[in-house]
Design a protein around this motif. Structure first.
Motif, PDB file in Angstrom:
ATOM      1  N   GLY A 146       0.827  -1.198   0.000  1.00  0.00           N
ATOM      2  CA  GLY A 146       0.000   0.000   0.000  1.00  0.00           C
ATOM      3  C   GLY A 146       0.863   1.251   0.000  1.00  0.00           C
ATOM      4  O   GLY A 146       1.980   1.267   0.523  1.00  0.00           O
ATOM      5  N   ASP A 147       0.321   2.320  -0.585  1.00  0.00           N
ATOM      6  CA  ASP A 147       1.062   3.578  -0.648  1.00  0.00           C
ATOM      7  C   ASP A 147       1.178   4.242   0.718  1.00  0.00           C
ATOM      8  O   ASP A 147       0.341   4.051   1.612  1.00  0.00           O
ATOM      9  CB  ASP A 147       0.359   4.553  -1.602  1.00  0.00           C
ATOM     10  CG  ASP A 147       0.616   4.223  -3.066  1.00  0.00           C
ATOM     11  OD1 ASP A 147       1.722   3.750  -3.386  1.00  0.00           O
ATOM     12  OD2 ASP A 147      -0.292   4.437  -3.890  1.00  0.00           O
ATOM     13  N   THR A 148       2.206   5.056   0.852  1.00  0.00           N
ATOM     14  CA  THR A 148       2.374   5.950   1.993  1.00  0.00           C
ATOM     15  C   THR A 148       2.351   7.385   1.459  1.00  0.00           C
ATOM     16  O   THR A 148       2.405   7.608   0.251  1.00  0.00           O
ATOM     17  CB  THR A 148       3.698   5.683   2.724  1.00  0.00           C
ATOM     18  OG1 THR A 148       4.781   5.857   1.798  1.00  0.00           O
ATOM     19  CG2 THR A 148       3.737   4.272   3.269  1.00  0.00           C
ATOM     20  N   GLY A 149       2.264   8.356   2.355  1.00  0.00           N
ATOM     21  CA  GLY A 149       2.238   9.747   1.922  1.00  0.00           C
ATOM     22  C   GLY A 149       1.652  10.650   2.992  1.00  0.00           C
ATOM     23  O   GLY A 149       1.879  10.419   4.190  1.00  0.00           O
ATOM     24  N   THR A 150       0.889  11.642   2.570  1.00  0.00           N
ATOM     25  CA  THR A 150       0.288  12.579   3.520  1.00  0.00           C
ATOM     26  C   THR A 150      -1.126  12.943   3.091  1.00  0.00           C
ATOM     27  O   THR A 150      -1.479  12.870   1.909  1.00  0.00           O
ATOM     28  CB  THR A 150       1.095  13.893   3.633  1.00  0.00           C
ATOM     29  OG1 THR A 150       1.158  14.520   2.343  1.00  0.00           O
ATOM     30  CG2 THR A 150       2.501  13.637   4.144  1.00  0.00           C
ATOM     31  N   ILE A 151      -1.912  13.332   4.073  1.00  0.00           N
ATOM     32  CA  ILE A 151      -3.204  13.983   3.835  1.00  0.00           C
ATOM     33  C   ILE A 151      -3.075  15.398   4.384  1.00  0.00           C
ATOM     34  O   ILE A 151      -2.828  15.594   5.581  1.00  0.00           O
ATOM     35  CB  ILE A 151      -4.357  13.226   4.524  1.00  0.00           C
ATOM     36  CG1 ILE A 151      -4.601  11.891   3.802  1.00  0.00           C
ATOM     37  CG2 ILE A 151      -5.626  14.065   4.528  1.00  0.00           C
ATOM     38  CD1 ILE A 151      -5.710  11.057   4.408  1.00  0.00           C
ATOM     39  N   ARG A 152      -3.176  16.380   3.473  1.00  0.00           N
ATOM     40  CA  ARG A 152      -3.016  17.778   3.869  1.00  0.00           C
ATOM     41  C   ARG A 152      -4.377  18.394   4.173  1.00  0.00           C
ATOM     42  O   ARG A 152      -5.350  18.230   3.422  1.00  0.00           O
ATOM     43  CB  ARG A 152      -2.316  18.564   2.760  1.00  0.00           C
ATOM     44  CG  ARG A 152      -0.937  18.015   2.415  1.00  0.00           C
ATOM     45  CD  ARG A 152      -0.078  19.042   1.682  1.00  0.00           C
ATOM     46  NE  ARG A 152      -0.659  19.447   0.414  1.00  0.00           N
ATOM     47  CZ  ARG A 152      -0.355  18.900  -0.758  1.00  0.00           C
ATOM     48  NH1 ARG A 152       0.507  17.888  -0.822  1.00  0.00           N
ATOM     49  NH2 ARG A 152      -0.897  19.349  -1.877  1.00  0.00           N
TER      50      ARG A 152
END
Length: 235
Positions: free
Chosen positions: A43-49
């Motif tokens: 699964g992807d990782t990242g951010t929710i802004r």
């Protein structure tokens, strides 16, 4: 239900979205560019802004129990956004792109190694495929040469769709013994590497094989009387 934007465009890095729900299980959005764990791809990782300038780190993405639902898993201790909040979902693009390159490369490996696939795992640096190959000897150097020839040929890569009924009539398309095609929703997505490989796959991929870059068969292991593990790495 979450609109899965990555299915139509794996190169989207972020999207505007609205929070449907957020609880101890994760954050659900009405649309997303985050790929959830499945088919051997992480699964992807990242951010929710957030609209106020804050950010929530997303450490994993998984499928929700509901049909077409996706859960974005926040880092421990994160303050969850309220339902209805407007946000921007942004993936860790470098990591995702490496997964795309590797996943497409694994399809090339399927084209040069005989036998059914019994398992596999996509990685950002190394990946593996297990094959059911009775009595077959595999040579790392030969496979590496064949693999890089397919990469250098820069074959176009595209996704097409067939119905569940059409999929049932073409069992020869299925190379995997451990994972069934993602059917049951009326249609199945096929990955078509022109003139090289065609098989069901719901993962994210590059648009041409040349984008993969140089790779090597790092290791071949015997995992049983008929099982051979092929480890692929970026060179």
């Amino acid at each position: 239900m979450t609109e899965q934007l990555f299915r139509d465009d794996a190169y989207l890095r972020e999207c505007a979205a609205t929070v449907i729900a957020a609880d101890e299980r994760g954050i659900t959005l009405d649309r997303t560019v985050f790929y959830p764990t499945g088919g051997g791809q992480p699964g992807d990782t990242g951010t929710i802004r957030l609209a106020d300038g804050g950010e929530i780190a997303i450490v994993d993405t998984v499928k929700a129990p509901t049909p077409d639902g996706i859960l974005h898993i926040p880092a421990p201790g994160s303050t969850l956004p309220a339902a209805g909040s407007a946000v921007v979902a942004a993936i860790d693009w470098e990591r995702r792109h490496r997964h795309m390159r590797m996943h497409t490369c694994m399809h090339l490996v399927c084209a040069i190694v005989p036998g059914a696939v019994t398992g596999g795992q996509v990685g950002a640096d190394r990946s593996r495929l297990d094959f059911d190959i009775p009595g077959e000897a595999l040579d790392k150097a030969v496979l590496t040469e064949k693999l890089n020839a397919l990469v250098a040929a820069d074959h176009p890569v595209a996704s097409t769709w067939i119905t569940d009924a059409e999929m049932a009539e073409r069992p020869e398309l299925v190379r995997t013994m451990s994972v069934k095609p993602p059917s049951g929703q009326g249609r199945v997505r096929l990955l078509d590497i022109a003139g090289v490989d065609l098989q069901p796959c719901g993962g994210t991929h590059v648009q041409r094989t040349g984008e993969i870059g140089r790779v090597e068969i790092a290791k071949i292991e015997n995992k049983g009387r008929q099982n051979r593990r092929v480890v692929i790495a970026f060179a």
